[in-house]
Design an enzyme around this catalytic site. Sequence first.
Site, PDB file in Angstrom:
ATOM      1  N   LYS A 162       0.792  -1.342  -0.203  1.00 18.95           N
ATOM      2  CA  LYS A 162      -0.087  -0.116   0.186  1.00 18.95           C
ATOM      3  C   LYS A 162       0.927   1.256   0.088  1.00 18.95           C
ATOM      4  CE  LYS A 162      -4.138  -1.589   1.077  1.00 18.95           C
ATOM      5  NZ  LYS A 162      -5.660  -1.253   0.744  1.00 18.95           N
ATOM      6  N   GLY A 192     -14.860 -17.530   4.655  1.00 18.51           N
ATOM      7  CA  GLY A 192     -16.016 -16.895   4.313  1.00 18.51           C
ATOM      8  C   GLY A 192     -16.470 -17.069   2.768  1.00 18.51           C
ATOM      9  N   CYS A 207      -9.122  -1.544 -10.439  1.00 14.33           N
ATOM     10  CA  CYS A 207      -9.856  -0.398  -9.889  1.00 14.33           C
ATOM     11  C   CYS A 207     -10.804  -0.661  -8.857  1.00 14.33           C
ATOM     12  CB  CYS A 207     -10.361   0.441 -11.212  1.00 14.33           C
ATOM     13  SG  CYS A 207      -9.369   0.741 -12.426  1.00 14.33           S
ATOM     14  N   HIS A 234     -11.076 -11.596  11.045  1.00 20.28           N
ATOM     15  CA  HIS A 234     -10.146 -12.104  10.115  1.00 20.28           C
ATOM     16  C   HIS A 234      -9.433 -11.017   9.589  1.00 20.28           C
ATOM     17  CE1 HIS A 234      -8.384 -13.621   6.792  1.00 20.28           C
ATOM     18  NE2 HIS A 234      -8.873 -13.005   5.915  1.00 20.28           N
ATOM     19  N   HIS A 261      -3.808 -17.429  -2.582  1.00 22.33           N
ATOM     20  CA  HIS A 261      -3.518 -16.418  -3.579  1.00 22.33           C
ATOM     21  C   HIS A 261      -3.051 -17.233  -4.880  1.00 22.33           C
ATOM     22  CE1 HIS A 261      -3.620 -14.169  -0.120  1.00 22.33           C
ATOM     23  NE2 HIS A 261      -4.400 -13.330  -0.795  1.00 22.33           N
TER      24      HIS A 261
HETATM   25  N1  GLN Z   1     -15.101 -13.318   4.564  1.00 19.94           N
HETATM   26  C1  GLN Z   1     -14.334 -12.603   3.321  1.00 19.94           C
HETATM   27  C2  GLN Z   1     -14.021 -13.716   2.489  1.00 19.94           C
HETATM   28  O1  GLN Z   1     -14.216 -14.767   2.797  1.00 19.94           O
HETATM   29  C3  GLN Z   1     -12.840 -12.002   3.758  1.00 19.94           C
HETATM   30  C4  GLN Z   1     -12.424 -11.157   2.699  1.00 19.94           C
HETATM   31  C5  GLN Z   1     -10.944 -10.697   3.018  1.00 19.94           C
HETATM   32  O2  GLN Z   1     -10.379 -11.032   3.919  1.00 19.94           O
HETATM   33  N2  GLN Z   1     -10.732  -9.578   2.617  1.00 19.94           N
HETATM   34  O3  GLN Z   1     -14.083 -13.233   1.086  1.00 19.94           O
HETATM   35 ZN    ZN Z   2      -8.401 -12.072   3.914  1.00 20.24          ZN
END
Ligand code: GLN
Ligand code: ZN
Length: 757
Positions: A114, A433, A517, A642, A695
Amino acid sequence: MHIHNLGFPRIGAKRELKFSLEQYWRGDITQSAFLTQCQQLREHNWQLQHQAGIEWLPVGDFAHYDHVLNTTLILGLAPERFTAHNSNALDLEFRVGRGQAPSGCQCAASDMTKWFNTNYHYIVPELSEQLLASSEKVNAESLILQCKEASKISDKTKVVLLGPISYLHLSVSKNADKLSLLPALLKRYQTLVTQLSNAGVSWVQLDEPILGLELEQQWQDAFSKAYQQLNKGKLKLLLTSYFSSIDHHIDLIKTLDFDGLHIDTVAQETDVSAIIDTLPQHWVISLGVINGRNIWKTDLVSVYQKLLPLYRHLKNRLWIAPSCSLLHSPVDLQQESKLDAEFKSWLAFAKQKCEELALLKYALVHENSDEITLYSSSALARCVSKRIHNDSVKSRVNGLSKEDFHRKQSFLERKVVQQKTLNLPVLPTTTIGSFPQTGDIREVRAKWRRNEITQAQYQSLIEEEIRNTITKQEDIGLDVLVHGEAERNDMVEYFGELLEGVAFTQFAWVQSYGSRCVKPPIIFGDVSRKQAMTLSWINYAQSLTDRPVKAMLTGPITILCWSFVRDDLSREEVANQIGLAISDEVVDLVENGTQIIQIDEPAIREGMPIKQSEWQGYLNWATAAFCLSAAKAPAKTQIHSHMCYSEFNDILPAIIALDADVLTVETSRSNMALLDAFDQQAYPNDLGPGVYDIHTPNVPEVDWMVALIEKAQKYIPIERLWVNPDCGLKTRGWTETKLALDNMVTAVKKLRAAYSN
Ligand code: GLN
Ligand code: ZN
């Protein structure tokens, strides 16, 4: 007096750059077609600024991918792993920024992080002695060419460059002491400045935003060293800082060999007249008076009143500008056709901000405020509009007392009660999630938005998706299930659309990184919850299974940080309003029998102020707002949170203060490096350090995860350890997700068997 700009949004009003980039990456257009489109976009951006009244056009603020990466390439400092393969300049650029190049080189991209406290990400320079000594040449050709392009539009052009000290500060290096690299880096900057000077460049805006930080002595000394020895040749240098006040470094700044200073007067209170008097008398003073990071129309009259005495004093030495580059603001308000006239009259995007500067200049030069009075009336009207004030919200926030900010029982008491009702095995498994968002789901949502399917059809399609997601999780054998978030496009947008006091635009896009974006919601008024936001989906999911389903909410700080926020109220107060709205949802969920609720706060860290001395003040109210949102949950309700990062060594006390029953974090990529923080201070509640990186599509091996969990156990007792991926799975496909989670559950079974023996 002159008007200049520090930088303009490069993506284009219709995200032209994004689409060009993606076409080029897909191979749909040639390199020369891509470069032509970029050149047209640059030209268009300069035209826009010129027509709006900007006199000094910025050159070098445009980037195909990122301006810090541009600096790296101009300085000839692309890391060796990328230059080892022959490629043209453009593909090298994308190779550093994105890793894989079209030719198939498998080099990991440079890190991205960032840009100060904005939502823009830059490509982190990687420096080493060897690289700095390499024969790769400094090459300012692209900048010089762009100056020529811009000079067709205005006779005044100014090159924008990231300065050497900030560049070094923002880089990573294997050298323990980054500053030891400064002499070699300065040589390259000297070559660059000489090239620009020889090409006839008259002004360079040298960005040194780290001046807003509280710099250690050695970094202050680095400024002296760098700018006392830099030979500017014929060109003039404007020292530029933004995002934070620089009053604390003024004694240093005044000794440096510059020709002018730009001060951000918006980000923080700054005693401009006091600063001006200490600076050399020949310096240009550029005042950043229009907020470059928000979308609100400026009250030009109040700016005028402050500026007039300064203008009378400084006359031609005064320049005016936005506070920072307009990179962080959307392009053009004119495009918005769905906002009502009143709301629209409150806003100004990048183009309008340039026009504001022209209005301001006219008023100052003619000492005539008629036009700006008329212009500012709508900005003033916003502050008293009924639409932004809701007395019941205000009195709720004012009525908050200490008890509203924490749960009644301690973690230890809660843990006992929760274990009784939830009866989870040791090393409980869960996810963060979201589950894969397939094209089908996106299409269902898009059709519903376009009214092509009825509400009932939409509901049954999403329910079908929830049903599949629950079944899959049961098959995998996870302990705590989720509904999968199929109804959400974005974790902030989803809640923003359901909250009172939050608005959405059609085109207010801001670059996040590369071609990505974001379109942040606008928090314009007092925030409250109109109706239950997640209840029906969670109830439905829970009705399908005997295992606990964890409800998903986005926390107040994340909603705040990822939105444009009203400027007539403190951020703390806005955070508390959102905290109360989320708390209302928590209460509803609990009443309906939800046993576990996750309140995501991935943005807490990025909301931190620039100056370290201000961190604590921020963390106090930020953690308080989170606690407010969770406080009404009774002991039996397990609150999870989280965060998408693992470097919180320096803010661990604040993370502990959140008092979540379970905290899941990202750490698999760093091999559980986060746990080192617990050597200094123990984390007292349950923790779920991510055991695999979502990722990438790679499926993690069972033994790899077993090893990570065993490592984690050295820091967190097994009774308080959870097992989960390191973030949500929405960007993944089902195939790899299923395999990865199967392996994760197998790893846990192995460990449980060993544990029970
Ligand atoms: N609960 C969200 C998801 O699982 C959390 C996303 C995040 O940590 N940016 O997508
Ligand atoms: Zn996350």
